[in-house]
Every structure is written in structure tokens, then in C-alpha cells.
Design a protein around this motif. Sequence first.
Motif, PDB file in Angstrom:
ATOM      1  N   SER A 472      54.242 -23.344  34.567  1.00 26.74           N
ATOM      2  CA  SER A 472      55.167 -22.434  33.893  1.00 26.74           C
ATOM      3  C   SER A 472      54.572 -21.028  33.822  1.00 26.74           C
ATOM      4  O   SER A 472      55.264 -20.026  34.033  1.00 26.74           O
ATOM      5  N   LEU A 473      53.267 -20.942  33.526  1.00 26.89           N
ATOM      6  CA  LEU A 473      52.597 -19.641  33.447  1.00 26.89           C
ATOM      7  C   LEU A 473      52.587 -18.950  34.807  1.00 26.89           C
ATOM      8  O   LEU A 473      52.745 -17.736  34.901  1.00 26.89           O
ATOM      9  N   TRP A 474      52.423 -19.734  35.874  1.00 25.85           N
ATOM     10  CA  TRP A 474      52.414 -19.172  37.224  1.00 25.85           C
ATOM     11  C   TRP A 474      53.806 -18.654  37.607  1.00 25.85           C
ATOM     12  O   TRP A 474      53.946 -17.635  38.285  1.00 25.85           O
ATOM     13  N   ASN A 475      54.840 -19.366  37.162  1.00 28.54           N
ATOM     14  CA  ASN A 475      56.208 -19.008  37.547  1.00 28.54           C
ATOM     15  C   ASN A 475      56.657 -17.668  36.961  1.00 28.54           C
ATOM     16  O   ASN A 475      57.532 -17.003  37.523  1.00 28.54           O
ATOM     17  N   GLU A 476      56.072 -17.268  35.823  1.00 24.40           N
ATOM     18  CA  GLU A 476      56.471 -15.997  35.203  1.00 24.40           C
ATOM     19  C   GLU A 476      56.166 -14.798  36.102  1.00 24.40           C
ATOM     20  O   GLU A 476      57.038 -13.975  36.367  1.00 24.40           O
ATOM     21  N   PRO A 477      54.892 -14.653  36.586  1.00 29.86           N
ATOM     22  CA  PRO A 477      54.637 -13.522  37.502  1.00 29.86           C
ATOM     23  C   PRO A 477      55.401 -13.643  38.824  1.00 29.86           C
ATOM     24  O   PRO A 477      55.733 -12.637  39.443  1.00 29.86           O
ATOM     25  N   VAL A 478      55.700 -14.891  39.245  1.00 33.07           N
ATOM     26  CA  VAL A 478      56.484 -15.066  40.470  1.00 33.07           C
ATOM     27  C   VAL A 478      57.884 -14.472  40.292  1.00 33.07           C
ATOM     28  O   VAL A 478      58.418 -13.821  41.192  1.00 33.07           O
ATOM     29  N   LYS A 479      58.481 -14.682  39.104  1.00 36.49           N
ATOM     30  CA  LYS A 479      59.789 -14.092  38.814  1.00 36.49           C
ATOM     31  C   LYS A 479      59.722 -12.572  38.881  1.00 36.49           C
ATOM     32  O   LYS A 479      60.635 -11.903  39.394  1.00 36.49           O
ATOM     33  N   THR A 480      58.615 -12.014  38.348  1.00 35.05           N
ATOM     34  CA  THR A 480      58.442 -10.564  38.382  1.00 35.05           C
ATOM     35  C   THR A 480      58.339 -10.059  39.812  1.00 35.05           C
ATOM     36  O   THR A 480      58.931  -9.034  40.179  1.00 35.05           O
ATOM     37  N   LEU A 481      57.586 -10.789  40.646  1.00 33.69           N
ATOM     38  CA  LEU A 481      57.436 -10.403  42.049  1.00 33.69           C
ATOM     39  C   LEU A 481      58.775 -10.447  42.780  1.00 33.69           C
ATOM     40  O   LEU A 481      59.076  -9.574  43.607  1.00 33.69           O
ATOM     41  N   CYS A 485      60.597  -7.309  44.648  1.00 36.04           N
ATOM     42  CA  CYS A 485      60.978  -7.357  46.061  1.00 36.04           C
ATOM     43  C   CYS A 485      62.394  -6.836  46.294  1.00 36.04           C
ATOM     44  O   CYS A 485      62.717  -6.354  47.386  1.00 36.04           O
ATOM     45  N   GLN A 486      63.244  -6.924  45.274  1.00 35.65           N
ATOM     46  CA  GLN A 486      64.623  -6.432  45.400  1.00 35.65           C
ATOM     47  C   GLN A 486      64.683  -4.911  45.371  1.00 35.65           C
ATOM     48  O   GLN A 486      65.639  -4.308  45.850  1.00 35.65           O
ATOM     49  N   GLY A 487      63.651  -4.284  44.761  1.00 34.39           N
ATOM     50  CA  GLY A 487      63.524  -2.835  44.795  1.00 34.39           C
ATOM     51  C   GLY A 487      64.563  -2.042  44.037  1.00 34.39           C
ATOM     52  O   GLY A 487      64.834  -0.894  44.382  1.00 34.39           O
ATOM     53  N   ASN A 488      65.159  -2.638  43.017  1.00 30.72           N
ATOM     54  CA  ASN A 488      66.203  -1.904  42.282  1.00 30.72           C
ATOM     55  C   ASN A 488      65.969  -1.832  40.782  1.00 30.72           C
ATOM     56  O   ASN A 488      66.823  -1.381  40.038  1.00 30.72           O
ATOM     57  N   ASP A 489      64.800  -2.294  40.325  1.00 29.00           N
ATOM     58  CA  ASP A 489      64.502  -2.264  38.891  1.00 29.00           C
ATOM     59  C   ASP A 489      63.314  -1.335  38.652  1.00 29.00           C
ATOM     60  O   ASP A 489      62.161  -1.750  38.642  1.00 29.00           O
ATOM     61  N   TRP A 490      63.627  -0.025  38.480  1.00 24.84           N
ATOM     62  CA  TRP A 490      62.568   0.970  38.297  1.00 24.84           C
ATOM     63  C   TRP A 490      61.808   0.765  36.988  1.00 24.84           C
ATOM     64  O   TRP A 490      60.606   0.996  36.908  1.00 24.84           O
ATOM     65  N   SER A 491      62.518   0.331  35.949  1.00 25.52           N
ATOM     66  CA  SER A 491      61.878   0.109  34.654  1.00 25.52           C
ATOM     67  C   SER A 491      60.794  -0.956  34.769  1.00 25.52           C
ATOM     68  O   SER A 491      59.681  -0.773  34.276  1.00 25.52           O
ATOM     69  N   LEU A 492      61.122  -2.060  35.448  1.00 24.49           N
ATOM     70  CA  LEU A 492      60.144  -3.144  35.634  1.00 24.49           C
ATOM     71  C   LEU A 492      58.971  -2.653  36.472  1.00 24.49           C
ATOM     72  O   LEU A 492      57.804  -2.938  36.169  1.00 24.49           O
TER      73      LEU A 492
END
Length: 565
Positions: A472-481, A485-492
Motif C-alpha cells: 500500500s505504501l509503495w502504491n501511493e508514490p506510484v499514483k503520484t508518478l 506522466c499525464q503532465g497536466n497537474d502543475w500543482s502536484l
Amino acid sequence: MAAVEVAEVERWCVVTGGRGFAARHLVEMLIRYEMFHVRIADLAPAIQLEPHEDSGVLGGALRSGRANYVSADLRNKAQVIRAFQGAEVVFHMAAPDSSINNYQLQYSVNVEGTKNVIGACVEVGVKRLIYTSSPSVVFDGVHGVLNADESMPYPPKHNDSYSATKAEGEALVMKANGTNGLLTCSIRPSSIFGPGDRLMVPSLVAAARAGKSKFIIGDGNNFYDFTYVENVVHAHVCAERALASGGEVSEKAAGQAYFITNMEPIKFWEFMSQILEGLGYERPRIKIPAVVMMPIAHLVEVIYKLLGPYGMKVPQLTPSRVRLLSRSRTFDCSKAKDRLGYSPVVPLQEGIRRTINSFSHLRVENKPNREGSSKASRFLGDGKVADTLLWKDKKQSLFAILILFAIYYNFVATGSSIITALAKVLLAASIFLFIHGLLPEKIFGYKIEKIHPSQFHLSEESSRQLSLSVISLWNEPVKTLKSLCQGNDWSLFLKVVLILLVLSFAGALSLRSLFVIGVPIGFTAFLVYDKKEQEVDSMVLRFKSSMRERRHGISAKLFGNKKND
């Protein structure tokens, strides 16, 4: 011919644990409905009424004889038999505090005590027994539960001692159905809340006042079934009426377990936020993965097992509670609706409103004023942390500095590597455990609670749970990555860049430097802000204003250049 007066036949019921939260509401409902004379059974030698109870229906019933109180310990069968004499119905609601993860205590009441209740019912001829169980009897603490019905079996391993022993007690009650004409059923109310609650809302407010309610354990998306207390006691009355109906209705209702909810699932942290906001406090915002909290919770639990016998309060942060706060738990009430005729009488939002109104004395504006309270103190929770960092309790502050100095001297100043520091900690723990093992069972009348070797055993189930937490801990940064990759969330993107820059800066510093810089900042920054609050706020406002002007200037230049192009 003279009229013949027929004396009213007194029909009695017993409510075990009758001074508990939900039990008090049930007692008052039974009195209002005038269904039975009510015998309240509990541990205290005598009943102590609160002012509103003395002037309400309970006080009136006790004075008129429609209710009485009997002191009874469920672990003493003779006392239970005495309490049940002449009763037609027993509502068995007594149980220890669910937050106390003490197996011996929970087993003695929830299992042995329930055996005594069943035995007394059979011996004195009680006709109906309604047992207050818990949805936790089907919860293993690992997997979430979504819209579960009563066909869901007990898990091989429960989340805590309370859940395990409640399941054993429930099984005994179900098995007893039909014994000597006794009809039984089990009610499983989910997460009870409402006026008179002495656990959830007071604990939530205490955490808010201590600055601890800012945090969400888990991702904050777990759903829960909360049940308003009036709906819970209404379900008990429905169960009793169904069992008393006779014929096919009784046959269908008896010997069964029933989930009871408000039938309105809600996100756990949204419910908590509504309660906090209703009382004037900020809603939780900072998310902490459950896997991060579990090691801390295990450490707190071990410390409590060592110091509990010497007066340490029951901790709120335990492994079982972390699991409860981070998993989904919702249940299907169709069976209770079909066989008991149950449906909620108070909607969820109305229940929340009534609960908030009943705790008006805990609103933020009614918080006891502390001398010298400031914005810095409020930010730190106006508790022990504030007293320590702001030097309001000089003895406490000096003690904290001494502890930090000991840590610095033993682990930081020596230039110890992580392996060396860990070896020192394990050495100290080994010496403590060995000496603790040599101590007698009692010293000057104080009982020494021995540590069982099983406390250090990592079961197969625990290993599996640890693996799931790591995944579960690993999946959190994967979601962020994936989002990056979509390149449309400048805030993130900016947040990630800022965090990595801070980490790169911190990583360049040695542990000694971090300690030397961090500790003085902790003990001076808040103190300075406490003394110079207006000046600091003024500087921050000027800085923000300057940054906004620069940002607008840069935007104007960029857009101006684009237009010229």
C-alpha cells in the motif's frame, strides 16, 4: 355490584450494563413505552443519577417503582440469578470498554459473564434474551468490509480481544436458543454515536484541543456505517417484539444475528470532520499512511502493557484502532428489516445535528481559557507540547531537554552509524527485559506485569498484514508518478519538486547537524513567535504581498511577450 379492580401484573425486564451509553437510552425508551418495569443491573453498588436523569423519566420511574437498580457482577452467577428473578426479558448489553485490549478482562465478562447470563436465564425462566454484539465479530483488521450481510463468517483471527470474545459470547447466545423455551437473538450495532457518548466525541474534542486532530490515518476514503443511538435501542425493542410475537415471526427472528446501521454509509473521516466542524474545530487535512502509524502504535501498546498496572491511561493509538480508522466497514441491514421490522427512526444528518447540540459545552468557544494563550500555543494544541516548547512548564521543558541531550550524547555526538545506534538501543532493551524478568510478581504491593514471549512473536497473519501495508505504501508514490506522466497537474508537480528539494537539502546534512539545528529551532522559534506574534505576522503579510506582486509582474511580462509575438 361493586366494581372489581384488577391489579396490574408487573412484567419485568433486565438491562445488564444498564448505566452504559446505549443502555441508558434503552432504559429510558422502555420506560417511556411502558412495556415493562425495568431493572437496571450494573457494577456500581448504587445508582448515581445525573441532574437531567433525576428530573426526567428515569428519576420518576425509580421513585414510582417502575424501575429499580441492582448491583451485579456478571462474573458472579449468584448475583446474576438474583438480578434476573421474576424477569421476562433480558437485554444483555454489558461489556468492558472496547479500547482496553486486555484478553483476560474481555474474556471474563464477554464469555464467562455471558455463560452466567444464559445459565441464569434458563434457571429462573426468562423467556427472551437479546444480546448486544458488535460488527467487529466479522472484522479481521486486515480486509475492509463492504456491505457485508450476516452470512459473513467469523474470521480465523480477530482485530483485538474485544472482538474475539464478543464473537465467542454471541456464539453461546445463538446456541442457547430454544433451551428451556428461551428465545435468543443477537444485535450488531455499528459505531454507535449520539448524546451521552463518553468515548468518541469527548476523545475527538480532546484530540482537537491537543492539536492532534489535523491528521487522517490512511487515504481518507474508507467508508463506515455510523448508527445513531436512538436507532440502536429501537432495534433492540424491535427484536424483543419480534421474539414475543409467536408463531412464524418468532421462529424466523430467533437464533439469528442482525447488523444494525443507519443505512447511510459515509466516509469515516467525513463523519469525524462534520462533528469537529459542528463544534467549531478544524477538520482533519493531513494524511498519514497507516503503515507509518503501525510501528508507533505497536510501541505505544507495548509501553502500556508495561506501565498500565502502574496507572498509565489506556492509549488511544493502538494497532487495532489504526486498523479500524483506516479500513472500510459497512453492513447490510436487509435481514433486520425483514425479520425484525427494523428501520432507522432518526436519519444520519439529524443524528449528527442532535449529537453536536448535546455537546455544546465542548464547543471551541467554551474551551477553558489558558493564561497566556496565543496563536503559537493554539497551533501547538494548548497542551503539553505547547507548555514544553513555550517554556510555560519549565520543569517539563528542562526534562525534555535532558532527554534530548541524552539521545544526542549517546547516539549523535559519538558519530554512531545507524547500525551502532540500533545495537545500543537493543542492548538497553535487553538489559531492561532481563532485569524486568528477575523482578518478583509484587513489589511493595504493586503488581509487576510480566511480558509474555508471545508479545514478540510475529504471526503468519501479522507478516501478511505487514506485506500488504508495504505494498500500500509503495502504491501511493506510484499514483503520484502516474499523475505526473499525464503532465497536466502543475500543482502536484510543484509540490513534488519542493518536497524533493527539501529532502535533498536535509540529506546533505549530517545527523549531528540536523540535531544541532532542529532542537534549538524547536525551542526558540515558537517561543519567539509567542512573544512577537504581531511583528512576525506583519512580516509574513508583507512577504506574501511582495511575492504576489512579483508573480503578477512575471505573468504580465510573459503574457505581454506572447501578445507581441
